[in-house]
Write a protein that holds these residues in place. Structure first.
Motif, PDB file in Angstrom:
ATOM      1  N   ASN A 254       0.844  -1.200   0.000  1.00 23.65           N
ATOM      2  CA  ASN A 254       0.000   0.000   0.000  1.00 23.65           C
ATOM      3  C   ASN A 254       0.881   1.253   0.000  1.00 23.65           C
ATOM      4  OD1 ASN A 254      -2.320   1.603   0.197  1.00 23.65           O
ATOM      5  ND2 ASN A 254      -2.309   1.528   2.441  1.00 23.65           N
ATOM      6  N   PRO A 255       1.542   1.540  -1.130  1.00 27.82           N
ATOM      7  CA  PRO A 255       2.514   2.650  -1.145  1.00 27.82           C
ATOM      8  C   PRO A 255       1.930   4.030  -0.874  1.00 27.82           C
ATOM      9  CG  PRO A 255       2.831   1.190  -3.040  1.00 27.82           C
ATOM     10  CD  PRO A 255       1.537   0.808  -2.398  1.00 27.82           C
ATOM     11  N   MET A 256       0.608   4.225  -1.084  1.00 27.51           N
ATOM     12  CA  MET A 256      -0.030   5.519  -0.807  1.00 27.51           C
ATOM     13  C   MET A 256      -1.112   5.305   0.258  1.00 27.51           C
ATOM     14  SD  MET A 256       1.100   8.286  -2.298  1.00 27.51           S
ATOM     15  CE  MET A 256      -0.306   9.389  -2.270  1.00 27.51           C
ATOM     16  N   PRO A 257      -0.726   5.236   1.526  1.00 26.38           N
ATOM     17  CA  PRO A 257      -1.700   4.911   2.580  1.00 26.38           C
ATOM     18  C   PRO A 257      -2.629   6.081   2.899  1.00 26.38           C
ATOM     19  CG  PRO A 257       0.439   5.369   3.551  1.00 26.38           C
ATOM     20  CD  PRO A 257       0.635   5.384   2.053  1.00 26.38           C
ATOM     21  N   ASP A 258      -3.764   5.745   3.495  1.00 28.74           N
ATOM     22  CA  ASP A 258      -4.679   6.774   3.975  1.00 28.74           C
ATOM     23  C   ASP A 258      -4.078   7.481   5.186  1.00 28.74           C
ATOM     24  OD1 ASP A 258      -6.605   6.116   2.082  1.00 28.74           O
ATOM     25  OD2 ASP A 258      -7.507   4.586   3.379  1.00 28.74           O
ATOM     26  N   PRO A 259      -4.443   8.746   5.405  1.00 27.53           N
ATOM     27  CA  PRO A 259      -3.934   9.472   6.578  1.00 27.53           C
ATOM     28  C   PRO A 259      -4.332   8.773   7.877  1.00 27.53           C
ATOM     29  CG  PRO A 259      -5.024  10.955   5.035  1.00 27.53           C
ATOM     30  CD  PRO A 259      -5.322   9.575   4.560  1.00 27.53           C
ATOM     31  N   LEU A 260      -3.488   8.908   8.888  1.00 29.19           N
ATOM     32  CA  LEU A 260      -3.785   8.401  10.219  1.00 29.19           C
ATOM     33  C   LEU A 260      -4.488   9.530  10.985  1.00 29.19           C
ATOM     34  CD1 LEU A 260      -0.458   6.489  10.948  1.00 29.19           C
ATOM     35  CD2 LEU A 260      -2.670   5.515  10.341  1.00 29.19           C
ATOM     36  N   GLU A 261      -5.797   9.558  10.886  1.00 31.82           N
ATOM     37  CA  GLU A 261      -6.578  10.702  11.351  1.00 31.82           C
ATOM     38  C   GLU A 261      -6.407  10.975  12.841  1.00 31.82           C
ATOM     39  OE1 GLU A 261      -7.759  12.677   9.363  1.00 31.82           O
ATOM     40  OE2 GLU A 261      -8.049  11.554   7.488  1.00 31.82           O
ATOM     41  N   GLU A 262      -6.022   9.949  13.611  1.00 27.67           N
ATOM     42  CA  GLU A 262      -5.866  10.164  15.054  1.00 27.67           C
ATOM     43  C   GLU A 262      -4.731  11.128  15.384  1.00 27.67           C
ATOM     44  OE1 GLU A 262      -3.878   6.069  14.234  1.00 27.67           O
ATOM     45  OE2 GLU A 262      -5.453   7.343  13.394  1.00 27.67           O
ATOM     46  N   PHE A 263      -3.867  11.409  14.393  1.00 26.46           N
ATOM     47  CA  PHE A 263      -2.758  12.334  14.623  1.00 26.46           C
ATOM     48  C   PHE A 263      -3.090  13.762  14.192  1.00 26.46           C
ATOM     49  CE2 PHE A 263      -0.534   8.232  14.559  1.00 26.46           C
ATOM     50  CZ  PHE A 263       0.233   8.339  15.709  1.00 26.46           C
ATOM     51  N   GLY A 264      -4.348  14.016  13.858  1.00 29.36           N
ATOM     52  CA  GLY A 264      -4.763  15.386  13.557  1.00 29.36           C
ATOM     53  C   GLY A 264      -4.014  15.999  12.398  1.00 29.36           C
ATOM     54  N   ARG A 265      -3.412  17.161  12.608  1.00 26.37           N
ATOM     55  CA  ARG A 265      -2.740  17.882  11.516  1.00 26.37           C
ATOM     56  C   ARG A 265      -1.508  17.159  11.001  1.00 26.37           C
ATOM     57  NH1 ARG A 265       0.941  22.593  13.871  1.00 26.37           N
ATOM     58  NH2 ARG A 265       1.318  21.866  15.987  1.00 26.37           N
ATOM     59  N   TYR A 266      -1.043  16.146  11.725  1.00 27.50           N
ATOM     60  CA  TYR A 266       0.102  15.358  11.271  1.00 27.50           C
ATOM     61  C   TYR A 266      -0.328  14.062  10.582  1.00 27.50           C
ATOM     62  CZ  TYR A 266       2.486  18.378  14.656  1.00 27.50           C
ATOM     63  OH  TYR A 266       2.959  19.455  15.352  1.00 27.50           O
ATOM     64  N   ALA A 267      -1.625  13.929  10.252  1.00 23.27           N
ATOM     65  CA  ALA A 267      -2.190  12.657   9.792  1.00 23.27           C
ATOM     66  C   ALA A 267      -1.493  12.106   8.552  1.00 23.27           C
ATOM     67  CB  ALA A 267      -3.693  12.823   9.530  1.00 23.27           C
ATOM     68  N   HIS A 268      -1.277  12.966   7.527  1.00 29.69           N
ATOM     69  CA  HIS A 268      -0.625  12.494   6.304  1.00 29.69           C
ATOM     70  C   HIS A 268       0.833  12.124   6.563  1.00 29.69           C
ATOM     71  CE1 HIS A 268      -4.137  14.309   4.277  1.00 29.69           C
ATOM     72  NE2 HIS A 268      -3.839  13.490   3.289  1.00 29.69           N
ATOM     73  N   MET A 269       1.547  13.002   7.237  1.00 24.53           N
ATOM     74  CA  MET A 269       2.971  12.761   7.495  1.00 24.53           C
ATOM     75  C   MET A 269       3.176  11.462   8.257  1.00 24.53           C
ATOM     76  SD  MET A 269       5.549  14.961   9.891  1.00 24.53           S
ATOM     77  CE  MET A 269       4.716  14.325  11.349  1.00 24.53           C
ATOM     78  N   MET A 270       2.359  11.215   9.280  1.00 21.99           N
ATOM     79  CA  MET A 270       2.538  10.022  10.097  1.00 21.99           C
ATOM     80  C   MET A 270       2.313   8.755   9.281  1.00 21.99           C
ATOM     81  SD  MET A 270       3.504  11.239  13.001  1.00 21.99           S
ATOM     82  CE  MET A 270       3.319   9.971  14.253  1.00 21.99           C
ATOM     83  N   ALA A 271       1.323   8.783   8.383  1.00 23.06           N
ATOM     84  CA  ALA A 271       1.045   7.602   7.561  1.00 23.06           C
ATOM     85  C   ALA A 271       2.177   7.311   6.589  1.00 23.06           C
ATOM     86  CB  ALA A 271      -0.264   7.796   6.795  1.00 23.06           C
ATOM     87  N   TYR A 272       2.779   8.369   6.044  1.00 23.68           N
ATOM     88  CA  TYR A 272       3.784   8.174   4.995  1.00 23.68           C
ATOM     89  C   TYR A 272       5.132   7.682   5.528  1.00 23.68           C
ATOM     90  CZ  TYR A 272       0.521  10.623   1.916  1.00 23.68           C
ATOM     91  OH  TYR A 272      -0.581  11.001   1.184  1.00 23.68           O
ATOM     92  N   VAL A 273       5.321   7.694   6.861  1.00 26.19           N
ATOM     93  CA  VAL A 273       6.561   7.138   7.424  1.00 26.19           C
ATOM     94  C   VAL A 273       6.267   5.933   8.312  1.00 26.19           C
ATOM     95  CG1 VAL A 273       7.837   9.302   7.290  1.00 26.19           C
ATOM     96  CG2 VAL A 273       6.534   8.784   9.358  1.00 26.19           C
TER      97      VAL A 273
END
Length: 485
Positions: A311-330
């Motif tokens: 899943n190279p392009m994961p969904d955002p981790l919404e529980e991290f709020g404004r960091y949701a995209h960044m947290m998912a991509y690492v």
């Protein structure tokens, strides 16, 4: 523990609750030397003689915009082991950008997630607007350590024993050097690649034992790509064209946004000193791969192993709020990386694939004595779900599928962990695993050594470091007898 401290660097970074500027990612800003580390458990094996180097994302100035964990300045941590004793030192890598920001006392360049125009000076690398931190990878070639940047920089040299900064690599081409060059200890050659937004979009080069660029050729691609690693065998170098790359329309507006495209994965096999017309292209299922573990030749086939992403392009981790995209991509659990094997048949042009494990793992190491030849074991790291933090190790047997697992206690995190062959080793796993540990519970860090044949039993030796270090990225081990070049 006798500690010698270097003169402090200029710092403007403010305390933060950013997930990658706090906790185990809290930057370490002091540079020290410790002649002998205190052993707090077990004994350091007397047959280890070499140097462990680990690169670290370690920012010193307040970001101009949004901070990404890969924006930090490079700090190299080193432990030298000999005769059952260990010493420690750490130093910042004095890139041109680090030096310029030290002069003005603040950030001059934006980060990976910042919009165009954030940087106050022209940037570097494939992205164009970033600073060359040299903070991604660390290798040793011909007695010199090279700190490299994943977006392609100038390759920064250090003395692996003293960590004295020696400037940029004189052989680095204008298009830069990506992280993850490969070294063939038998021939003394270093193989590297770079990539960018202008045709032909990728180059491949070879540096000889004397530090001379002896081969440099284009690898033509359909457009800008985002390769991260390469692999080598005794006769072939393996590069890739994967379907995760920048959005072409946004790139025209200087916006670097990665997207998953409807393309296959392609591999370019080029003879080590080959020309573009000699490239053998192979096609595989779409994926993205950050890191390869080994490659070798087997009859008419070239075999490649690494970490396939489901899943190279994961969904955002919404529980991290404004960091949701960044947290998912690492987060390895978001992009689902697993040990995988590709076989390229040079006779038929076909590629076959197989999954080697269902476990989510990455950042693995092999016994370096088995590089470029059939290897059985991979020592991978496990990760804390949602985070770029290593929380254990797995010794994976690629022949039987057996796995040995060591889980660190909650709040304790590891580093990428090279394998050190025992002197007179009689098997592939007759070796040690070396790592740095960060203990958030105690606010300390340490060096740990494990038995590579039985990682499940945990460290056989631990030594205390003089300060808590920041979590980081890549590491390497070099035997002392290799430092002469």
């Amino acid at each position: 523990m006798q500690i010698t401290r270097e003169a402090p660097v200029r710092i403007s970074l403010e305390p933060s609750n950013h997930p990658y500027l706090s906790g185990p990612w809290t930057p370490c800003h002091e540079e020290v030397t410790v002649d002998e580390l205190e052993v707090i458990e077990g004994e350091i094996p007397a047959d280890i003689d070499g140097i462990y180097l680990r690169n670290t994302e370690n920012p010193v100035h307040q970001p101009l915009g949004r901070h990404h964990p890969f924006d930090g300045d490079a700090m190299v941590h080193q432990v030298s082991i000999k005769d059952g004793k260990a010493s420690y030192r750490n130093r910042f890598v004095r890139t041109h950008c680090f030096t310029e920001e030290q002069i003005v006392g603040r950030s001059l360049w934006g980060g990976l997630m910042d919009p165009p125009g954030t940087s106050t000076r022209p940037g570097f690398g494939a992205h164009g607007g970033l600073k060359d931190t040299g903070s991604t990878d660390i290798i040793v070639h011909a007695g010199t350590a090279y700190a490299t940047f994943y977006q392609c920089g100038e390759a920064w040299m250090l003395d692996p024993e003293t960590l004295e900064n020696k400037g940029k690599a004189p052989w680095a081409p204008i298009d830069g050097v990506s992280a993850h060059p490969k070294v063939d200890e038998e021939t003394g050659e270093l193989m590297f690649f770079n990539y960018g937004v202008h045709a032909p979009y990728m180059h491949y080069g070879v540096v000889d034992r004397a530090g001379r660029l002896v081969h440099y050729v284009p690898i033509p691609l359909p457009g800008p790509r985002l390769p991260h690693d390469m692999a080598v065998t005794k006769n072939w170098s393996i590069l890739n064209d994967m379907p995760l790359y920048w959005d072409a329309d946004l790139l025209k507006r200087d916006i670097h946004a990665a997207r998953l495209h409807d393309d296959p994965t392609r591999f370019a096999l080029i003879p080590r000193h080959g020309q573009p017309e000699e490239i053998r292209w192979f096609q595989a299922e779409p994926t993205y791969v950050l890191h390869w573990t080994n490659a070798w030749e087997e009859g008419s086939e070239v075999v490649l192993e690494g970490y396939h992403q489901s899943n190279p392009m994961p969904d955002p981790l919404e529980e991290f709020g404004r960091y949701a995209h960044m947290m998912a991509y690492v987060d390895e659990h978001s992009f689902e990386c697993r040990l995988h094997r590709w076989r390229f048949d040079l006779a038929t042009g076909e590629c076959r694939e197989e999954r080697l494990s269902d476990r989510i793992v990455e950042f693995g190491m092999i016994n370096p004595a088995y590089a470029m030849q059939p290897s059985r074991y991979v020592w991978s790291t496990t990760a804390k779900p949602g985070w770029f933090l290593f929380n254990g190790y797995v010794r994976q047997d690629t022949q039987t599928g057996e796995e040995q697992v060591f889980e660190l206690p909650d709040g304790v995190y590891a580093s990428e962990s090279p394998i050190i062959p025992r002197k007179g080793a009689t098997s592939e796993d007759d070796a040690y695993l070396v790592t740095f540990l960060i203990d958030e519970n105690a606010g300390t860090s340490e060096l740990a050594i494990l038995d590579a044949s039985d990682v499940a039993k945990g460290p056989i030796a631990r030594t205390r470091l003089p300060h808590k270090i920041s979590s980081g990225v890549h590491a390497t081990w070099v035997e002392r007898d290799m430092l002469g070049g």
